[in-house]
Design an enzyme around this catalytic site. Structure first.
Site, short mmCIF file in Angstrom:
data_model
loop_
_atom_site.label_atom_id
_atom_site.label_comp_id
_atom_site.label_asym_id
_atom_site.label_seq_id
_atom_site.Cartn_x
_atom_site.Cartn_y
_atom_site.Cartn_z
N SER A 112 0.83 -1.20 0.00
CA SER A 112 0.00 0.00 0.00
C SER A 112 0.87 1.26 0.00
CB SER A 112 -0.95 -0.05 1.20
OG SER A 112 -1.93 0.93 1.13
N HIS A 135 -2.73 -1.01 -4.69
CA HIS A 135 -4.19 -0.94 -4.79
C HIS A 135 -4.64 0.52 -4.71
CE1 HIS A 135 -4.63 0.01 -0.53
NE2 HIS A 135 -3.85 -1.03 -0.25
#
Length: 235
Positions: A112, A135
């Site tokens: 992330s 993501h």
């Protein structure tokens, strides 16, 4: 007595902040080690049972490194699940703006917001078993203004995309494809890359471990020192 005091201070620094000065290498360079582990904690404190990296600790450390004439370079060890976007980007920008050579090493994972942190250094490594998860920006809880919230998230995502592409060799279109893939993660959008895939896609410079990372950092310090001496001689 002095050596014992220094060892005691070093042990306490590792325990409290995950940082240490390494100065026993053959080049006699003073390397500042920073570990970024667990969850990146932002303005709100997370559970006391969660391993965290507090950005209010890391930012002053980096400022002190930039200000110190005793530190030659910085080694960043990463094993993070991600966390607060603003805090993570603040740390990444701080690392990227250091004038001294920096090398990052992904151990375990850099997921992330950990992706910008990994690429923020001058040169990056990842172990073969390391992973990186890419993501879109996510949110928990109630959304009041859907359109406004979407536009805000779009702007945050653009900041992340811009930072990653500016500090790595991955192409922007490829990064967006990985970020929005619906087939790689169960119950989520995005992609998980292992070490070799991260290098193949241009996110990370090279596969390697601690010995390779320290060797590279020493090389960068030598080049940096030679350039500074050359610039000084020209004046």
């Amino acid at each position: 007595m002095k050596d014992n005091d220094e060892r005691s201070q070093s042990a306490e620094s590792v325990k409290e902040d995950g940082q240490l000065v390494l100065d026993k290498n053959s080049q006699r360079h003073r390397l500042y080690l920073i570990s970024i582990i667990g969850e990146i904690e932002g303005h709100e404190a997370v559970s006391g049972q969660t391993k965290t990296t507090k950005y209010e600790h890391i930012l002053p450390m980096l400022a002190a490194v930039e200000d110190s004439s005793d530190i030659d370079g910085v080694l960043i060890l990463l094993n993070t699940v991600g966390g607060d976007v603003e805090a993570g980007l603040a740390i990444a920008e701080m690392i990227a703006s250091l004038s001294k050579p920096t090398v990052s090493l992904v151990l375990g994972g850099s997921h992330s917001i950990g992706v910008p942190l990994a690429v923020s250094a001058d040169y990056s490594f990842i172990v073969p078993s390391g992973t990186m998860i890419i993501h879109p920006v996510r949110m928990n809880g109630m959304v009041i203004g859907v359109i406004q919230t979407y536009e805000y998230f779009e702007r945050i995502q653009e900041r992340i995309l811009n930072f990653i592409t500016d500090h790595s060799d991955i192409k922007r279109d490829r990064l967006k494809d990985l970020m929005l893939d619906t087939s790689k993660l169960a119950k989520d959008v995005g992609t998980i890359l292992d070490g070799r895939e991260a290098v193949k896609n241009g996110l990370i410079n090279e596969i390697g471990g601690i010995s390779e990372a320290m060797k590279k950092l020493n090389e960068l310090i030598d080049k940096y020192t030679d350039k500074r001496q050359s610039d000084f001689d020209k004046v």
